[in-house]
Design a protein around this motif. Sequence first.
Motif, mmCIF file in Angstrom:
data_model
loop_
_atom_site.group_PDB
_atom_site.id
_atom_site.type_symbol
_atom_site.label_atom_id
_atom_site.label_comp_id
_atom_site.label_asym_id
_atom_site.label_seq_id
_atom_site.Cartn_x
_atom_site.Cartn_y
_atom_site.Cartn_z
ATOM 1 N N VAL A 31 0.817 -1.222 0.000
ATOM 2 C CA VAL A 31 0.000 0.000 0.000
ATOM 3 C C VAL A 31 0.851 1.273 0.000
ATOM 4 O O VAL A 31 0.652 2.144 -0.860
ATOM 5 N N PRO A 32 1.815 1.430 0.911
ATOM 6 C CA PRO A 32 2.612 2.672 0.864
ATOM 7 C C PRO A 32 3.449 2.789 -0.415
ATOM 8 O O PRO A 32 3.641 3.898 -0.928
ATOM 9 N N LEU A 33 3.907 1.654 -0.941
ATOM 10 C CA LEU A 33 4.687 1.705 -2.184
ATOM 11 C C LEU A 33 3.824 2.184 -3.350
ATOM 12 O O LEU A 33 4.251 3.016 -4.159
ATOM 13 N N LEU A 34 2.607 1.650 -3.428
ATOM 14 C CA LEU A 34 1.690 2.074 -4.485
ATOM 15 C C LEU A 34 1.333 3.550 -4.319
ATOM 16 O O LEU A 34 1.298 4.312 -5.293
ATOM 17 N N ALA A 35 1.049 3.944 -3.079
ATOM 18 C CA ALA A 35 0.663 5.334 -2.820
ATOM 19 C C ALA A 35 1.777 6.285 -3.240
ATOM 20 O O ALA A 35 1.534 7.283 -3.930
ATOM 21 N N ASP A 36 3.013 5.976 -2.851
ATOM 22 C CA ASP A 36 4.146 6.847 -3.208
ATOM 23 C C ASP A 36 4.369 6.878 -4.714
ATOM 24 O O ASP A 36 4.579 7.937 -5.304
ATOM 25 N N THR A 37 4.292 5.711 -5.336
ATOM 26 C CA THR A 37 4.545 5.621 -6.776
ATOM 27 C C THR A 37 3.513 6.395 -7.588
ATOM 28 O O THR A 37 3.841 7.040 -8.581
ATOM 29 N N LEU A 38 2.258 6.339 -7.132
ATOM 30 C CA LEU A 38 1.164 6.943 -7.907
ATOM 31 C C LEU A 38 0.739 8.298 -7.367
ATOM 32 O O LEU A 38 -0.258 8.866 -7.833
ATOM 33 N N ASN A 39 1.481 8.792 -6.358
ATOM 34 C CA ASN A 39 1.154 10.085 -5.758
ATOM 35 C C ASN A 39 -0.290 10.109 -5.233
ATOM 36 O O ASN A 39 -1.045 11.047 -5.482
ATOM 37 N N LEU A 40 -0.641 9.039 -4.549
ATOM 38 C CA LEU A 40 -1.963 8.928 -3.919
ATOM 39 C C LEU A 40 -1.754 8.822 -2.412
ATOM 40 O O LEU A 40 -0.649 8.513 -1.944
ATOM 41 N N SER A 41 -2.815 9.036 -1.662
ATOM 42 C CA SER A 41 -2.718 8.798 -0.220
ATOM 43 C C SER A 41 -2.900 7.298 0.033
ATOM 44 O O SER A 41 -3.480 6.577 -0.787
ATOM 45 N N ARG A 42 -2.397 6.846 1.164
ATOM 46 C CA ARG A 42 -2.603 5.440 1.524
ATOM 47 C C ARG A 42 -4.097 5.148 1.670
ATOM 48 O O ARG A 42 -4.557 4.055 1.333
ATOM 49 N N ALA A 43 -4.839 6.125 2.165
ATOM 50 C CA ALA A 43 -6.291 5.938 2.323
ATOM 51 C C ALA A 43 -6.960 5.703 0.974
ATOM 52 O O ALA A 43 -7.876 4.886 0.858
ATOM 53 N N GLU A 44 -6.481 6.401 -0.049
ATOM 54 C CA GLU A 44 -7.067 6.200 -1.384
ATOM 55 C C GLU A 44 -6.790 4.779 -1.881
ATOM 56 O O GLU A 44 -7.664 4.134 -2.457
ATOM 57 N N VAL A 45 -5.587 4.299 -1.657
ATOM 58 C CA VAL A 45 -5.257 2.934 -2.094
ATOM 59 C C VAL A 45 -6.080 1.922 -1.313
ATOM 60 O O VAL A 45 -6.674 1.003 -1.885
ATOM 61 N N HIS A 46 -6.149 2.108 0.010
ATOM 62 C CA HIS A 46 -6.988 1.214 0.830
ATOM 63 C C HIS A 46 -8.444 1.268 0.353
ATOM 64 O O HIS A 46 -9.119 0.235 0.313
ATOM 65 N N GLY A 47 -8.907 2.447 0.012
ATOM 66 C CA GLY A 47 -10.295 2.599 -0.431
ATOM 67 C C GLY A 47 -10.594 1.788 -1.668
ATOM 68 O O GLY A 47 -11.637 1.136 -1.769
#
Length: 146
Positions: A31-47
């Motif tokens: 989750v944090p790797l995806l969030a950082d890579t895509l410039n999203l918040s972790r909450a958005e990825v979890h969502g």
Amino acid sequence: MLAPHVGTPGALLPMLHALQETFGCIDESAVPLLADTLNLSRAEVHGVIGFYHDFRRTRPGRHIIKVCRAEACQAVGAESLLDHVRRSLRVDDGGTTADDAFTLQVVYCLGNCALGPAVMIDETLHGRVTPARFDTLAAEQREGAP
Ligand code: FES
């Protein structure tokens, strides 16, 4: 696996699919790797992971059993079949059996509405599944039968 999607619009979904296809689930550490890579918040990825029920957070059993509980299947006994499946496998919805043989997923329509109750085991669709037939199908899977 993920690199081809970086920089493309809507990259999160294909990246999540690629991770799940490779590892069987979406590990929390992704989750944090995806969030950082895509410039999203972790909450958005979890969502997104939480919104789509096909994404799993833990590794599934060797076989995925999907039981339909949508309207047409309900009308021909899907609820009692589902109760039987839960008792027979000793799992709740989304759970995996103690021997890692099966993961149970409750779904809403498998496109087999005329032949309900419908069950899909891995990629094979079964219609008019009774509790007894389910037990036979599950036993065949455990024994490695086709
Ligand atoms: S309602 Fe069960 S397969 Fe469509």
